[in-house]
Write a protein that holds these residues in place. Structure first.
Motif, PDB file in Angstrom:
ATOM      1  N   VAL A 121      31.229  62.991  -9.500  1.00 25.92           N
ATOM      2  CA  VAL A 121      31.241  61.522  -9.449  1.00 25.92           C
ATOM      3  C   VAL A 121      32.047  60.952 -10.613  1.00 25.92           C
ATOM      4  CG1 VAL A 121      29.806  59.462  -9.692  1.00 25.92           C
ATOM      5  CG2 VAL A 121      29.082  61.303  -8.169  1.00 25.92           C
ATOM      6  N   ILE A 122      31.868  61.538 -11.806  1.00 24.36           N
ATOM      7  CA  ILE A 122      32.609  61.074 -12.978  1.00 24.36           C
ATOM      8  C   ILE A 122      34.108  61.278 -12.781  1.00 24.36           C
ATOM      9  CG2 ILE A 122      33.062  61.500 -15.422  1.00 24.36           C
ATOM     10  CD1 ILE A 122      30.087  62.133 -15.737  1.00 24.36           C
ATOM     11  N   MET A 123      34.487  62.463 -12.259  1.00 23.46           N
ATOM     12  CA  MET A 123      35.905  62.752 -12.045  1.00 23.46           C
ATOM     13  C   MET A 123      36.515  61.827 -10.988  1.00 23.46           C
ATOM     14  SD  MET A 123      36.762  64.894 -14.243  1.00 23.46           S
ATOM     15  CE  MET A 123      35.488  64.227 -15.322  1.00 23.46           C
ATOM     16  N   LEU A 124      35.759  61.567  -9.915  1.00 18.12           N
ATOM     17  CA  LEU A 124      36.241  60.641  -8.887  1.00 18.12           C
ATOM     18  C   LEU A 124      36.407  59.244  -9.454  1.00 18.12           C
ATOM     19  CD1 LEU A 124      34.128  61.769  -5.781  1.00 18.12           C
ATOM     20  CD2 LEU A 124      36.576  62.129  -6.169  1.00 18.12           C
ATOM     21  N   GLY A 125      35.460  58.853 -10.316  1.00 16.34           N
ATOM     22  CA  GLY A 125      35.554  57.544 -10.955  1.00 16.34           C
ATOM     23  C   GLY A 125      36.773  57.437 -11.854  1.00 16.34           C
ATOM     24  N   LEU A 144      39.917  54.912 -11.391  1.00 14.65           N
ATOM     25  CA  LEU A 144      40.365  54.013 -12.452  1.00 14.65           C
ATOM     26  C   LEU A 144      41.838  54.251 -12.781  1.00 14.65           C
ATOM     27  CD1 LEU A 144      37.317  54.058 -14.909  1.00 14.65           C
ATOM     28  CD2 LEU A 144      38.044  52.190 -13.403  1.00 14.65           C
ATOM     29  N   ALA A 145      42.242  55.535 -12.801  1.00 15.73           N
ATOM     30  CA  ALA A 145      43.644  55.858 -13.082  1.00 15.73           C
ATOM     31  C   ALA A 145      44.557  55.268 -12.023  1.00 15.73           C
ATOM     32  CB  ALA A 145      43.823  57.374 -13.157  1.00 15.73           C
ATOM     33  N   GLU A 146      44.093  55.303 -10.780  1.00  9.67           N
ATOM     34  CA  GLU A 146      44.902  54.736  -9.695  1.00  9.67           C
ATOM     35  C   GLU A 146      44.994  53.221  -9.816  1.00  9.67           C
ATOM     36  OE1 GLU A 146      44.995  54.606  -4.793  1.00  9.67           O
ATOM     37  OE2 GLU A 146      43.698  56.029  -5.857  1.00  9.67           O
ATOM     38  N   LEU A 147      43.892  52.580 -10.249  1.00 10.73           N
ATOM     39  CA  LEU A 147      43.915  51.132 -10.431  1.00 10.73           C
ATOM     40  C   LEU A 147      44.848  50.724 -11.564  1.00 10.73           C
ATOM     41  CD1 LEU A 147      40.164  50.070 -10.027  1.00 10.73           C
ATOM     42  CD2 LEU A 147      42.045  49.704  -8.410  1.00 10.73           C
ATOM     43  N   VAL A 148      44.808  51.504 -12.648  1.00  8.97           N
ATOM     44  CA  VAL A 148      45.605  51.161 -13.829  1.00  8.97           C
ATOM     45  C   VAL A 148      47.091  51.411 -13.595  1.00  8.97           C
ATOM     46  CG1 VAL A 148      46.076  51.735 -16.245  1.00  8.97           C
ATOM     47  CG2 VAL A 148      43.709  51.536 -15.435  1.00  8.97           C
ATOM     48  N   PHE A 149      47.392  52.599 -13.054  1.00 10.23           N
ATOM     49  CA  PHE A 149      48.795  52.985 -12.914  1.00 10.23           C
ATOM     50  C   PHE A 149      49.358  52.673 -11.536  1.00 10.23           C
ATOM     51  CE2 PHE A 149      47.000  55.725 -16.195  1.00 10.23           C
ATOM     52  CZ  PHE A 149      47.896  55.513 -17.231  1.00 10.23           C
ATOM     53  N   GLY A 150      48.463  52.437 -10.555  1.00 11.63           N
ATOM     54  CA  GLY A 150      48.911  52.108  -9.211  1.00 11.63           C
ATOM     55  C   GLY A 150      49.555  53.289  -8.514  1.00 11.63           C
TER      56      GLY A 150
END
Length: 206
Positions: free
Chosen positions: A140-144, A148-154
């Motif tokens: 769950v932590i890794m998926l989170g 977040l990485a996808e949201l930040v870097f797109g």
């Protein structure tokens, strides 16, 4: 029965506790636990060797065939064999961990998991908490982190940037393992890893 947290620390052993029958429990060494983990991983990899051989043979046999169904059947059969082997392996591991507090690797290294009071850890602590719950929390932590990485870097068309983000997430995924490895050498913390803290267990010598 004395709690293992309150027992005497000597220079000879990391920790000892007295059970009801008078026997002493001594902490498993970091080397014992690392070797036990390696043994389990080697067994898992070894199970794949004959399966890979079967897959290669089936693919070679179906190479000149125009029958797509034959190739699909071969692949599904090979995957089914992998699943069966791991099902048997997992069943053996769960039985040993539930009944004796030992995985195959721990059994070979003569160590076992006990509660903080020195009792048998059992299925709930040794399997559900130390293995399944801990694994689920890490996932769950890794998926989170990935989200977040996808949201930040797109979603970037830059291949190098995408590879860099994926590499960062991959590296972070190893942090719990690295932390647990370091904790194995902390005698002042009774060599409890993150799994042990979650399940309130110790790993001791048989």
């Amino acid at each position: 029965m004395d709690d293992l947290n309150s027992v005497y620390h000597s220079t000879q052993v990391a920790m000892a506790a007295t059970e009801d029958d008078g026997d002493e429990l001594e902490l498993a060494s970091a080397v014992q636990r690392i070797v036990a983990w390696i043994i389990n991983r080697v067994i898992e990899i070894a199970m794949l060797i004959p399966v890979i051989g079967v897959i290669v043979a089936l693919l070679w046999q179906a190479q000149g065939s125009k029958d797509a169904d034959l190739l699909m059947t071969s692949m599904m059969g090979s995957l089914g064999l992998v699943g069966l082997l791991y099902l048997v392996y997992s069943g053996v591991q769960v039985y040993l961990m539930s009944k004796y507090g030992q995985s195959i690797g721990k059994r070979i290294m003569k160590i076992r998991v006990v509660t903080e009071d020195g009792d048998k850890a059992g299925f709930v602590r040794n399997v559900l908490l130390r293995e399944l719950a801990y694994g689920a929390i890490c996932m769950v932590i890794m998926l989170g982190i990935g989200f977040l990485a996808e949201l930040v870097f797109g979603t970037s068309d830059n291949v190098m940037a995408t590879m860099a983000v994926n590499g960062m997430v991959e590296f972070i995924s190893y942090i719990p393992t690295i932390v647990c490895l370091v904790m194995l050498f902390l005698e002042s913390r009774n060599r409890q890893t993150l799994q042990d803290l979650l399940a309130k267990t110790y790993v001791v010598q048989v």
